[in-house]
Design a protein around this motif. Structure first.
Motif, mmCIF file in Angstrom:
data_model
loop_
_atom_site.group_PDB
_atom_site.id
_atom_site.type_symbol
_atom_site.label_atom_id
_atom_site.label_comp_id
_atom_site.label_asym_id
_atom_site.label_seq_id
_atom_site.Cartn_x
_atom_site.Cartn_y
_atom_site.Cartn_z
ATOM 1 N N LEU A 65 -32.750 77.532 -38.443
ATOM 2 C CA LEU A 65 -33.821 76.813 -39.138
ATOM 3 C C LEU A 65 -35.191 77.143 -38.546
ATOM 4 C CD1 LEU A 65 -31.953 73.450 -39.623
ATOM 5 C CD2 LEU A 65 -32.894 74.868 -41.474
ATOM 6 N N VAL A 66 -35.271 77.274 -37.225
ATOM 7 C CA VAL A 66 -36.541 77.672 -36.592
ATOM 8 C C VAL A 66 -36.937 79.053 -37.096
ATOM 9 C CG1 VAL A 66 -37.620 78.328 -34.398
ATOM 10 C CG2 VAL A 66 -36.313 76.195 -34.556
ATOM 11 N N ASN A 69 -34.824 68.610 -37.776
ATOM 12 C CA ASN A 69 -34.815 67.358 -37.024
ATOM 13 C C ASN A 69 -33.497 66.597 -37.160
ATOM 14 O OD1 ASN A 69 -37.356 67.781 -35.965
ATOM 15 N ND2 ASN A 69 -38.382 66.685 -37.617
ATOM 16 N N ALA A 70 -32.702 66.934 -38.156
ATOM 17 C CA ALA A 70 -31.403 66.279 -38.339
ATOM 18 C C ALA A 70 -30.291 66.951 -37.541
ATOM 19 C CB ALA A 70 -31.033 66.254 -39.827
ATOM 20 N N THR A 71 -30.583 68.106 -36.916
ATOM 21 C CA THR A 71 -29.534 68.787 -36.163
ATOM 22 C C THR A 71 -29.223 68.031 -34.879
ATOM 23 O OG1 THR A 71 -31.100 70.218 -34.992
ATOM 24 C CG2 THR A 71 -30.160 71.068 -37.061
ATOM 25 N N THR A 72 -28.001 68.246 -34.407
ATOM 26 C CA THR A 72 -27.554 67.619 -33.163
ATOM 27 C C THR A 72 -27.395 68.688 -32.088
ATOM 28 O OG1 THR A 72 -25.201 67.920 -33.594
ATOM 29 C CG2 THR A 72 -26.256 65.928 -34.534
ATOM 30 N N GLU A 73 -27.089 68.246 -30.890
ATOM 31 C CA GLU A 73 -26.867 69.183 -29.785
ATOM 32 C C GLU A 73 -25.634 70.049 -30.007
ATOM 33 O OE1 GLU A 73 -26.993 67.057 -26.098
ATOM 34 O OE2 GLU A 73 -29.037 66.376 -26.472
ATOM 35 N N ASP A 74 -24.777 69.653 -30.936
ATOM 36 C CA ASP A 74 -23.608 70.462 -31.280
ATOM 37 C C ASP A 74 -23.920 71.499 -32.351
ATOM 38 O OD1 ASP A 74 -21.999 69.011 -29.509
ATOM 39 O OD2 ASP A 74 -21.552 67.498 -31.043
ATOM 40 N N GLU A 75 -25.149 71.513 -32.855
ATOM 41 C CA GLU A 75 -25.541 72.413 -33.945
ATOM 42 C C GLU A 75 -26.698 73.322 -33.531
ATOM 43 O OE1 GLU A 75 -24.654 69.634 -37.791
ATOM 44 O OE2 GLU A 75 -26.345 69.023 -36.513
ATOM 45 N N GLU A 93 -36.858 71.366 -29.677
ATOM 46 C CA GLU A 93 -36.169 70.075 -29.683
ATOM 47 C C GLU A 93 -36.699 69.228 -30.837
ATOM 48 O OE1 GLU A 93 -33.704 68.924 -28.032
ATOM 49 O OE2 GLU A 93 -33.714 69.665 -25.981
ATOM 50 N N PRO A 94 -35.837 68.509 -31.519
ATOM 51 C CA PRO A 94 -36.310 67.534 -32.491
ATOM 52 C C PRO A 94 -36.944 66.352 -31.753
ATOM 53 C CG PRO A 94 -33.967 68.033 -32.820
ATOM 54 C CD PRO A 94 -34.374 68.639 -31.528
ATOM 55 N N ALA A 95 -37.781 65.606 -32.284
ATOM 56 C CA ALA A 95 -38.387 65.777 -33.589
ATOM 57 C C ALA A 95 -39.569 66.734 -33.466
ATOM 58 C CB ALA A 95 -38.856 64.444 -34.143
ATOM 59 N N PHE A 96 -39.751 67.513 -34.504
ATOM 60 C CA PHE A 96 -40.797 68.522 -34.576
ATOM 61 C C PHE A 96 -41.517 68.336 -35.894
ATOM 62 C CE2 PHE A 96 -42.092 72.709 -36.141
ATOM 63 C CZ PHE A 96 -42.927 73.114 -35.108
ATOM 64 N N ARG A 97 -42.819 68.639 -35.919
ATOM 65 C CA ARG A 97 -43.590 68.545 -37.162
ATOM 66 C C ARG A 97 -44.531 69.741 -37.262
ATOM 67 N NH1 ARG A 97 -40.385 65.087 -38.200
ATOM 68 N NH2 ARG A 97 -40.717 62.884 -38.440
ATOM 69 N N CYS A 98 -44.723 70.229 -38.480
ATOM 70 C CA CYS A 98 -45.734 71.252 -38.752
ATOM 71 C C CYS A 98 -46.146 71.139 -40.210
ATOM 72 C CB CYS A 98 -45.232 72.652 -38.422
ATOM 73 S SG CYS A 98 -43.929 73.257 -39.507
ATOM 74 N N ASP A 99 -47.236 71.823 -40.556
ATOM 75 C CA ASP A 99 -47.712 71.813 -41.942
ATOM 76 C C ASP A 99 -47.031 72.873 -42.803
ATOM 77 O OD1 ASP A 99 -49.585 69.709 -41.938
ATOM 78 O OD2 ASP A 99 -51.137 70.996 -41.090
#
Length: 178
Positions: free
Chosen positions: A42-43, A29-35, A57-63
Motif C-alpha cells: 500500500l505504501v 491504516n487498517a493493516t495490522t502487524e501481521d499484514e 506505521e499507522p495512523a498516517f495521513r497525506c493529501d
C-alpha cells in the motif's frame, strides 16, 4: 499546484485524487502487524516512489501520496501527516518520530485573496541519514541537509544545514555534528 502556483483546491480532478489517496490511506491504516507485506504494498501504491524497505506505521495521513518520494530504509513512526500538494522528498535512511508533520501547502498572505480560496505549495526536501524527532514540523519550502537531526517539537521554518542539530520554535542550530 506542483509548480508552486496558486491553484483551486476544489478542482474536481484534485478532489478525486485526494479521495483516491484517502482510500489507500484508510486501507494502510487498517493493516495490522501481521499484514506487513500488505502495508508495504500500500505504501508503494500510495507514494510517488520508494526505495528499498519503506516502513510507515499507522495512523498516517497525506493529501495526494504521489508527491511523496522516499529513499532506502525510510521509517515513519505513528501519526505522521504529510500535506503533499508539492513534492516531499526524503533521502536514504531517514527516520521520523511519532507525530511528525511535513507541510508543503500554504496560503496567500493577503486576507482578501486567501478568503477567495486559492492555495499554493512549496516543496520540502530532506537529505540522507536524517532523524526528525517526534512532533516536529517541517514547513513549506524547507530543505534539511544530510545527517541533520531535528529535535522533538522543533518547528523548522528555514533550511537546516547538513550535519547540524536544530531545536526550538522556530528551530535554530544548537550543535554542529562532526
Amino acid at each position: 499546484m506542483l509548480a508552486g502556483d496558486l491553484y483551486d483546491p476544489s478542482d474536481a480532478q484534485l478532489v478525486g485524487e485526494r479521495r483516491e489517496a484517502r482510500r489507500l490511506v484508510r486501507d494502510l491504516n487498517a493493516t495490522t502487524e501481521d499484514e506487513l507485506d500488505e502495508r508495504a504494498d500500500l505504501v508503494e501504491a500510495l507514494f510517488g516512489s520508494t526505495g528499498a524497505e519503506p516502513f510507515v506505521e499507522p495512523a498516517f495521513r497525506c493529501d495526494y501520496g504521489y508527491n511523496l518520494h522516499v529513499g532506502d530504509g525510510f521509517f515513519a513512526n505513528f501519526d505522521c501527516v504529510f500535506l503533499d500538494v508539492c513534492r516531499i522528498e526524503f533521502g536514504d535512511r531517514c527516520m521520523l518520530g511519532p507525530g511528525v508533520h511535513v507541510y508543503t501547502a500554504t496560503h496567500p498572505l493577503d486576507a482578501a485573496e486567501r478568503a477567495r480560496g486559492p492555495e499554493y505549495g512549496k516543496p520540502v526536501t530532506v537529505g540522507d541519514d536524517v532523524w526528525v524527532g517526534g512532533r516536529a514540523v517541517l514547513n513549506p519550502g524547507v530543505t534539511v541537509g544530510d545527517r541533520a537531526m531535528v529535535a522533538s517539537g522543533a518547528v523548522v521554518t528555514e533550511d537546516v544545514p547538513a550535519d547540524a542539530v536544530v531545536q526550538g520554535n522556530p528551530a535554530e542550530v544548537v550543535k554542529r555534528l562532526d
